[in-house]
Design a protein around this motif. Structure first.
Motif: not given
Length: 312
Positions: A170-198
């Protein structure tokens, strides 16, 4: 890393806090004795955080003072002389620093591009300040909603990220906002779902990296014992499942990889598997065999950079 590291430089801000200036570089050749160029500066603003992440120990430390801006200003000439192009604000959570806006203003006056590395929990509350103070935002995203909140151990953490991104836009529509995901035991089976969530959250891109369990990474005062490492690292059978998950990711999101919505090229994503195998002391597994079996192909690349770390 070279066995001939660059020297450390320390200074003290009053009687209450010391700030250590540590020069590090990842180079393909031996380091020079004198640092003459520094494109990237990683600035550790303090050690306070608003998450309780499974793979990080910084939240276990008692609250401490942040980087003293008055003392840090004395390094203006060095920042300018070394040609710092980008400053990455990290911590702890940078938005908990009381002089966040003034520090960003100082860095921009030095001609640097400012990147905020954040949990995202305070973005909505501080959206106006963030939008005018930084050039890009990188938010930790460790899975779809339930997985992310479980890893971060924050109730409604995922929802706060969603609200924060909307407020920033709302304040700055064009600013770059990136996601960074750390792969570990709790999420390694959900990489595709993480991309979809992003994509649902409105991120401009997402990157993945393997968690580091055998060093002082993630602000650990001591290297974790084996039992603690096993809580985050993967077993042999889990690594095999991760390998399949990454190949399925490459297939399902081939367009996102081609246009770099997923930042890493295929070979770098596959390297995540190798990192976990290395932790177990195993040689590189037959990734090529799995690729032939599933019919996938890809190219990789390597980035070489220099970085300087200020840590409180």
């Amino acid at each position: 890393m070279s066995t001939n590291p660059l020297p450390d430089i320390s200074f003290t801000a009053g009687d209450a806090m010391s700030v250590k200036l540590e020069a590090k570089a990842q180079l393909s050749h031996a380091l020079p004795h004198k640092l003459t160029s520094l494109p990237i500066l990683l600035l550790n603003m303090h050690e306070n955080c608003n998450c309780r992440c499974l793979m990080c120990d910084i939240w276990k430390r008692p609250p401490g003072l942040g980087l003293d801006l008055a003392s840090f200003r004395h390094h203006r000439d060095s920042i300018m002389a070394l040609g710092v192009q980008q400053v990455v604000l990290t911590g702890g959570e940078p938005l908990l620093h009381s002089n966040f806006e003034a520090l960003c203003s100082f860095l921009k006056s030095c001609g640097a591009r400012v990147t905020l590395l954040t949990t995202g929990l305070l973005l909505e509350k501080r959206a106006d300040i963030v939008a005018r103070s930084v050039d890009e935002i990188i938010i930790s995203l460790d899975g779809p909603e339930a997985i992310h909140d479980r890893i971060r151990r924050v109730i409604r953490g995922f929802d706060l990220i969603r609200a924060g991104i909307l407020a920033i836009r709302c304040h700055r529509p064009g600013i770059s906002i990136q996601a960074r995901s750390t792969v570990q035991r709790a999420n390694f089976l959900f990489l595709r779902e993480t991309v979809a969530a992003a994509k649902r959250l409105g991120f401009d891109s997402i990157s993945f990296l393997a968690t580091d369990v055998s060093s002082h990474a993630f602000n650990r005062e001591l290297i974790w014992p084996g039992e603690r490492q096993s809580e985050v690292a993967l077993t042999r059978s889990e690594i095999a499942c991760l390998e399949v998950e990454i190949e399925l990711l490459l297939e399902q999101f081939r367009d996102e990889i081609a246009r770099r919505y997923i930042v890493e090229p295929p070979e770098k994503l596959r390297h995540i598997v190798r990192r976990f195998r290395e932790h177990l002391g195993e040689p590189d597994a037959s990734v090529a065999c799995l690729q032939r079996t599933l019919g996938f192909r890809g190219n990789g690349g390597r980035r070489v950079y220099s970085a300087l770390f200020f840590s409180s």
